[in-house]
Every structure is written in C-alpha cells, then in structure tokens.
Design an enzyme around this catalytic site. Structure first.
Site, PDB file in Angstrom:
ATOM      1  CG  ASP A  60      -1.743   1.261   1.371  1.00  0.00           C
ATOM      2  OD1 ASP A  60      -2.395   1.625   0.376  1.00  0.00           O
ATOM      3  OD2 ASP A  60      -1.734   1.904   2.437  1.00  0.00           O
ATOM      4  CB  SER A  61       0.133   4.791  -0.534  1.00  0.00           C
ATOM      5  OG  SER A  61      -1.010   4.789   0.306  1.00  0.00           O
TER       6      SER A  61
ATOM      7  CB  CYS B 154      -2.791   1.035  -2.459  1.00  0.00           C
ATOM      8  SG  CYS B 154      -2.767   2.789  -2.853  1.00  0.00           S
TER       9      CYS B 154
ATOM     10  CD  GLU C 244      -2.104   8.117   7.223  1.00  0.00           C
ATOM     11  OE1 GLU C 244      -1.174   8.900   7.461  1.00  0.00           O
ATOM     12  OE2 GLU C 244      -2.063   7.240   6.341  1.00  0.00           O
TER      13      GLU C 244
ATOM     14  CB  CYS D 193      -9.732   4.912   0.112  1.00  0.00           C
ATOM     15  SG  CYS D 193      -8.280   5.406   1.069  1.00  0.00           S
TER      16      CYS D 193
ATOM     17  CG  HIS E  40      -6.282   5.323   4.916  1.00  0.00           C
ATOM     18  ND1 HIS E  40      -5.426   4.905   3.922  1.00  0.00           N
ATOM     19  CD2 HIS E  40      -5.494   5.914   5.865  1.00  0.00           C
ATOM     20  CE1 HIS E  40      -4.180   5.232   4.250  1.00  0.00           C
ATOM     21  NE2 HIS E  40      -4.199   5.847   5.420  1.00  0.00           N
TER      22      HIS E  40
HETATM   23  N1  DGL Z   1      -4.589   3.656   0.982  1.00  0.00           N
HETATM   24  C1  DGL Z   1      -4.651   4.536  -0.169  1.00  0.00           C
HETATM   25  C2  DGL Z   1      -5.692   4.057  -1.170  1.00  0.00           C
HETATM   26  O1  DGL Z   1      -6.360   3.062  -0.946  1.00  0.00           O
HETATM   27  C3  DGL Z   1      -4.998   5.952   0.247  1.00  0.00           C
HETATM   28  C4  DGL Z   1      -3.886   6.690   0.920  1.00  0.00           C
HETATM   29  C5  DGL Z   1      -3.041   7.511  -0.042  1.00  0.00           C
HETATM   30  O2  DGL Z   1      -3.569   8.473  -0.626  1.00  0.00           O
HETATM   31  O3  DGL Z   1      -1.890   7.173  -0.195  1.00  0.00           O
HETATM   32  O4  DGL Z   1      -5.837   4.649  -2.205  1.00  0.00           O
END
Ligand code: DGL
Length: 282
Positions: free
Chosen positions: A25-26, A88, A167, A199, A201
C-alpha cells in the site's frame, strides 16, 4: 486509457511448493487488508510493504503510481512473495495492468472484488464510490461496473480529507462526521443503494459512513472482499498446483516493512490492526 481484465490474474500460476503473500500500500491503509487476510488465512506467511516515505498516493499521477507500484511489488518479490496483493485503490486503479504485464505471478487487487460485490449487492444498480482523487480520476469503477452489470450507473465522490483524519485517529470526531456527511450528500442525492469504500483507509470509518449514509445503503468493504478472493485462489491452488499449505505452516512468518518509520506510524498501525506488531524499516 487502459483498464485491466477482471479475470486476467487466473492466467498466472504459483508453481512453488509454498506460498508467501506480498501485500503493498502507499502506507498504512493496506493493514486493513492484512487484518482480513490474517483472520481468513491465519497460517499463511505474509510480507507487507507500506510506502510511508512517499505517501500519499491519492493525489499522484497515473505515471508516478505505475512506477511506485512496480517498485513496491519488486521489493516484496525480493522478500520472497509469490502472490502480490495491491492493497491500495490508488495504485490498483492505475497500475494493475502494468504489474500483470511485467510480473509473472498472480496479482490481486482491491478494485475487482469490490466491483463484483457492488454489482451483486445493488438492487437498483445505483452505485456510489468514495475514493482518493487518483482512484476517482482513473474512472476504473464507472468503466468496470457496467461491464459486470449492464445498465448500472456509477456516481463518484473524491474524499481527500478522509485519509488524514483516519491517520490522526479522528475516527468518531464531530468534524469527521460532518465531513463524511458532506461527502455523502451528492451520492445520496443520486439515490445510490450501494456504496464502495474505495480506499483502504475507509474501513476504519465504516461505522460513521454507515450512520451518515443510512441503513438503506449497503456498504462494500474491499479489504474483506480481496482477502476472500486470495483465500479461494489458494484453495484452488492446493488442488491444481499441489500447493503445500502444511509446509508453509512450519515456516510461517509475518514481516511488515515500511519505507519510513516514526513513533506515530507505530500508533497508526496498532490502530489499524488492533494489536502491536514489529515494524521494520525497508
Ligand atoms: N490507501 C490509499 C488508497 O487506498 C490511500 C492513501 C493515499 O492516498 O496514499 O488509495
């Protein structure tokens, strides 16, 4: 614009006698996927890479995301991964085809299972997507959903403020509720009946999102969906590829790498996983 084939990963096979799932993931969002994988596949080794040094991916261009995703996947392969999970949405929407073209191993990602689940859940075919700017601009959902469910209409809402709120741990804060409500308004106005948390998150905000969306709207949580896809693939592979889950058990390890590590990262990961784990700097 190039989109990926919903089923192309089935062309890839793992022919080794053991398995190690590489998840990237990012940053920390992919831990929602890890959590689901651990609950469905508690015995399978996992190696995770979170690109915390270059996060966020959400505001970045497709070209950069393709480059980063390939680097992330290669890191995991160096660590022994023989299955890749793109945990991600921003990377999955822009880089899945690139990874499938360049890597000769199965590549799973969070978009396809969400598309499938949303299409099967939705009664009226009115589907809402909440996501980062990269995911929304890729148009992956409006393109893929009608191929799976002809006539379905997709409405998208970029939600760039939600990642920092998660976060910061503002999961139930009044401000978070207000922002969620504001992001949901245009989708509710379109009378959506199904909503994809586009996403990794967002599952942490699932309760607030459900509360503000209302009971009538069904929510798709991609972390659960992708974990189930990986589990069925492994089950299938045990039969077709002689995959030895017993053998993997003896060497079961979990490693979590991040490209940057701060005390705050430990806190966030603990919140995502619901327990403390050892984090390593990549
Ligand atoms: N976890 C990332 C996603 O699912 C979002 C966080 C980011 O913007 O890096 O796109």
């Amino acid at each position: 614009m190039q989109f990926f084939n919903l089923h192309s990963r089935r062309n890839s096979k793992i022919d080794s006698s053991s398995v190690k799932i590489g998840v990237f993931d990012s940053g920390v969002g992919g831990f929602t996927v890890v959590k689901e994988l651990l609950s469905i596949l508690p015995d399978v080794p996992i190696v995770y890479f979170g690109d915390t040094a270059r996060t966020p991916y959400g505001p970045k261009s497709p070209e950069i995301l393709r480059r980063y995703a390939l680097e992330d996947a290669k890191f995991l392969i160096e660590k022994g991964a023989n299955i890749i999970v793109i945990a991600c949405h921003s990377a999955a929407s822009c880089a899945t085809q690139e990874l499938r073209d360049k890597l000769s191993l199965p590549v799973f990602e969070v978009v396809t299972p969400s598309v499938e689940k949303a299409c099967s859940l939705s009664k009226k075919g009115m589907i809402g997507i909440m996501g980062t700017r990269a995911t929304v601009s890729s148009n992956i959902y409006p393109v893929l959903i009608p191929t799976k469910r002809p006539g379905a209409i997709v409405f998208q809402q970029p939600c760039p403020l939600l990642v920092p709120l998660v976060e910061e741990g503002w999961l139930k804060a009044r401000e978070t509720r207000m922002i969620v409500k504001k992001y949901l308004r245009p989708l509710k106005d379109k009378q959506i009946d199904t909503l994809v948390l586009g996403c990794t998150h967002y599952p942490l905000l699932k309760n607030v999102i459900q509360e503000k969306a209302g009971k009538r709207i069904k929510i798709v949580d991609p972390s659960r969906e992708v974990a189930q896809k990986v589990a069925s693939f492994l089950k299938e592979s045990v039969i077709t590829n002689n995959l030895n889950i017993e053998k993997t058990r003896t060497s079961c390890i979990r490693e979590f790498f991040l490209s940057d590590l701060t005390p705050h990262t430990f806190e966030i990961v603990t919140r995502f996983l619901g327990r403390k784990v050892e984090l390593k700097k990549a």
